[in-house]
Each structure stands twice: as structure tokens, then as C-alpha cells.
Design a protein around this motif. Sequence first.
Motif, PDB file in Angstrom:
ATOM      1  N   PRO A   8      46.495  27.640  56.500  1.00  0.00           N
ATOM      2  CA  PRO A   8      47.490  26.859  57.238  1.00  0.00           C
ATOM      3  C   PRO A   8      48.056  25.673  56.457  1.00  0.00           C
ATOM      4  O   PRO A   8      48.843  24.906  56.987  1.00  0.00           O
ATOM      5  CB  PRO A   8      46.692  26.357  58.443  1.00  0.00           C
ATOM      6  N   THR A   9      47.650  25.519  55.199  1.00  0.00           N
ATOM      7  CA  THR A   9      48.208  24.442  54.374  1.00  0.00           C
ATOM      8  C   THR A   9      48.664  25.011  53.034  1.00  0.00           C
ATOM      9  O   THR A   9      48.178  26.050  52.582  1.00  0.00           O
ATOM     10  CB  THR A   9      47.182  23.317  54.107  1.00  0.00           C
ATOM     11  N   VAL A  10      49.604  24.323  52.406  1.00  0.00           N
ATOM     12  CA  VAL A  10      49.990  24.617  51.028  1.00  0.00           C
ATOM     13  C   VAL A  10      49.854  23.326  50.231  1.00  0.00           C
ATOM     14  O   VAL A  10      50.012  22.224  50.761  1.00  0.00           O
ATOM     15  CB  VAL A  10      51.418  25.174  50.896  1.00  0.00           C
ATOM     16  N   SER A  11      49.568  23.458  48.965  1.00  0.00           N
ATOM     17  CA  SER A  11      49.439  22.294  48.091  1.00  0.00           C
ATOM     18  C   SER A  11      50.809  21.851  47.598  1.00  0.00           C
ATOM     19  O   SER A  11      51.795  22.605  47.651  1.00  0.00           O
ATOM     20  CB  SER A  11      48.552  22.631  46.890  1.00  0.00           C
ATOM     21  N   THR A  12      50.868  20.632  47.096  1.00  0.00           N
ATOM     22  CA  THR A  12      52.114  20.156  46.493  1.00  0.00           C
ATOM     23  C   THR A  12      52.478  21.006  45.278  1.00  0.00           C
ATOM     24  O   THR A  12      53.660  21.260  45.024  1.00  0.00           O
ATOM     25  CB  THR A  12      51.980  18.685  46.092  1.00  0.00           C
ATOM     26  N   GLU A  13      51.466  21.452  44.536  1.00  0.00           N
ATOM     27  CA  GLU A  13      51.729  22.304  43.373  1.00  0.00           C
ATOM     28  C   GLU A  13      52.386  23.612  43.807  1.00  0.00           C
ATOM     29  O   GLU A  13      53.349  24.078  43.193  1.00  0.00           O
ATOM     30  CB  GLU A  13      50.428  22.590  42.621  1.00  0.00           C
ATOM     31  N   VAL A  93      57.761  28.743  56.749  1.00  0.00           N
ATOM     32  CA  VAL A  93      58.048  27.340  57.031  1.00  0.00           C
ATOM     33  C   VAL A  93      56.957  26.461  56.440  1.00  0.00           C
ATOM     34  O   VAL A  93      55.761  26.704  56.651  1.00  0.00           O
ATOM     35  CB  VAL A  93      58.146  27.109  58.556  1.00  0.00           C
ATOM     36  N   VAL A  94      57.375  25.430  55.723  1.00  0.00           N
ATOM     37  CA  VAL A  94      56.454  24.408  55.223  1.00  0.00           C
ATOM     38  C   VAL A  94      56.835  23.084  55.870  1.00  0.00           C
ATOM     39  O   VAL A  94      57.949  22.584  55.678  1.00  0.00           O
ATOM     40  CB  VAL A  94      56.495  24.283  53.692  1.00  0.00           C
ATOM     41  N   ALA A  95      55.933  22.528  56.665  1.00  0.00           N
ATOM     42  CA  ALA A  95      56.176  21.263  57.359  1.00  0.00           C
ATOM     43  C   ALA A  95      55.478  20.126  56.625  1.00  0.00           C
ATOM     44  O   ALA A  95      54.349  20.268  56.164  1.00  0.00           O
ATOM     45  CB  ALA A  95      55.659  21.345  58.790  1.00  0.00           C
ATOM     46  N   TYR A  96      56.172  19.002  56.513  1.00  0.00           N
ATOM     47  CA  TYR A  96      55.557  17.816  55.926  1.00  0.00           C
ATOM     48  C   TYR A  96      55.984  16.583  56.703  1.00  0.00           C
ATOM     49  O   TYR A  96      56.906  16.636  57.531  1.00  0.00           O
ATOM     50  CB  TYR A  96      55.922  17.684  54.443  1.00  0.00           C
ATOM     51  N   ASN A 118      54.025  32.411  60.124  1.00  0.00           N
ATOM     52  CA  ASN A 118      54.429  32.136  58.745  1.00  0.00           C
ATOM     53  C   ASN A 118      54.788  30.666  58.589  1.00  0.00           C
ATOM     54  O   ASN A 118      55.936  30.286  58.310  1.00  0.00           O
ATOM     55  CB  ASN A 118      55.626  33.005  58.353  1.00  0.00           C
ATOM     56  N   VAL A 119      53.798  29.817  58.754  1.00  0.00           N
ATOM     57  CA  VAL A 119      54.015  28.372  58.755  1.00  0.00           C
ATOM     58  C   VAL A 119      52.795  27.672  58.183  1.00  0.00           C
ATOM     59  O   VAL A 119      51.655  28.122  58.399  1.00  0.00           O
ATOM     60  CB  VAL A 119      54.328  27.858  60.182  1.00  0.00           C
ATOM     61  N   ALA A 120      53.024  26.614  57.430  1.00  0.00           N
ATOM     62  CA  ALA A 120      51.937  25.847  56.833  1.00  0.00           C
ATOM     63  C   ALA A 120      52.319  24.379  56.774  1.00  0.00           C
ATOM     64  O   ALA A 120      53.500  24.017  56.821  1.00  0.00           O
ATOM     65  CB  ALA A 120      51.613  26.359  55.428  1.00  0.00           C
TER      66      ALA A 120
END
Length: 282
Positions: A8-13, A93-96, A118-120
Motif C-alpha cells: 500500500p506504499t511506494v517509495s520516493t525512489e 494512483v499515488v497519494a501524497y 490500484n492505489v498507494a
Amino acid sequence: MTDAYPTPTVSTEWLADHLDDPKVVILDSSYHLPTVKRDAATEFEGLRIPGARFFDFDGKIKDPDADQPHMLCSPDRFEREVGALGVSNDSFVVAYDVNGIFSASRCWWMFRTFGHENVAVLDGGLPKWEHESRHVETTSPTQPKPATFKASFHPHLVRSAQHVLDALETADIIDARSAGRFLAKDPEPRPGLRSGHIPGSFNIPFQNILADNGTLKSPDALKAIFTGAGIDLENPIITSCGSGVSACNLALALYVLGREDAAVYDGSWSEWGLREELPIET
């Protein structure tokens, strides 16, 4: 979910490597408490991760008729608003948010509640992105090309006050507010609310699940936090907070621990603390 995209998360990299991926849609989901006196939408206009669109769950993507702040909107409204942001059912979707991990989790939970897995959440958010000197946009944002999004409502992920009342003896209810607010030692930031907590609930301030750099702690550390607070991870779980925002951070951490079914009490203390007929403890 395609194997190409992590949740459920993605890194900045990871995000930096996928900025040009046409399926990736970046949503700035920043929100500030009323007492902070900051405008997230205005801040977005002046600085954002490249290509980001503003996910306004406090203004547009909410139930306009609700008495409580930013309550979950109807599926039709969600479809219309996220479609206008260029989000389709094929999008990842990438939320920040500008605080690290705070309100981005609300966006993540809303998409999941409307059937989009499809969201992290960007781990560490904008602060980590900027700390690493990654590129940001400061010119006026471009208007996204509209897309078609079809929602599929998952009601088990959202709880009402009645649901919570009925589950007082059967579910573990976890409150993400500060210990001072939970124990009625500190005042509520919204006027007219009683102080205290839902009877029998547990307290894990959402900041406790974050490492010093604003990222989520490791799964082992998260498990120790929840079990150390007395929570049985086999029980039904409902998360709560002040107004349904930081409760989503606990839901995110629970997802990491395999509890993808953890529900969020949408009205949270902004509803429970207002309604005199609902029981409280101090």
C-alpha cells in the motif's frame, strides 16, 4: 492489482522512476486542521510533485450535505470528481501530502472504499521527496485530461456511529488522536465537542506508527505497537480519530499487517463527541 505496482506504499525512489508512466496518477491529498490556518489548495498551486493533481477531499470530494467535515461522498460524486482529475479504473494512483503521511491515507482509503485497489501512499510524502532534492513544479498546474472512472462501493470499509455502537463488545476500536485528547486532558480543536473517547477503545496516536523520517515503521515494529496497546489482530477492527483522516493512517498500517478489512469510522470524534446520546469514557 498488477504485479508491476506496489501497495500500500511506494517509495520516493519508485515514484521518481515512474513519473513518466502514463498509468501513474499522482494526487496531492494534503489537508490541514482548521487550527493550523493553512490552505492546502493554495500551497499546491505553488509547489507540487511533477504532474500531480489536487485531491480535494475537504472541499469537493465529500458529502456536501453532511454535518461533519469531509464525510465520504456518494459513488456518483466520487466517479465524477476523480474522473475530472484524469483517474480511470486502469490508473495506478499515488497519494501524497505535505506532512509526510497524514492525509494521503484518507485518499488511499477512499479509493479502496470505492473499489479501486490500484492505489498507494507515497512513503514519507512531500517532505521526504524534497529532503532528497527531487524535482518539484512551481509553475501553474496543467489541467488534466478527463477520464472515466466507475466506482464499486465496498461498505465493509466504512463504519457509521450505529455500526460502532453495535460493535462496542465485539470489535477492537482504535483511536488515532493524541493521548491528551483521548484521555480528555486536552481540548478538542473543533468547538462544541465533548472530551473523552469511545468506551472500550484503544489509543494509538497516528504519529506512533511513523519512523523519524516520516515513513511507516517496519511491519514488525507496527505489529509490536498494535499488540502492545492491547489489540487482538484477529478481532474485527474499526479505526477512529478526530474527523476520519488520521484513522486512515491506522488502517494503512493494519493493511501492512494483513488486515485489509480494517474499517474506518468516518464521522469519528467530530460526530461521536457531538452527539450527547452516544456514550463516552474519560
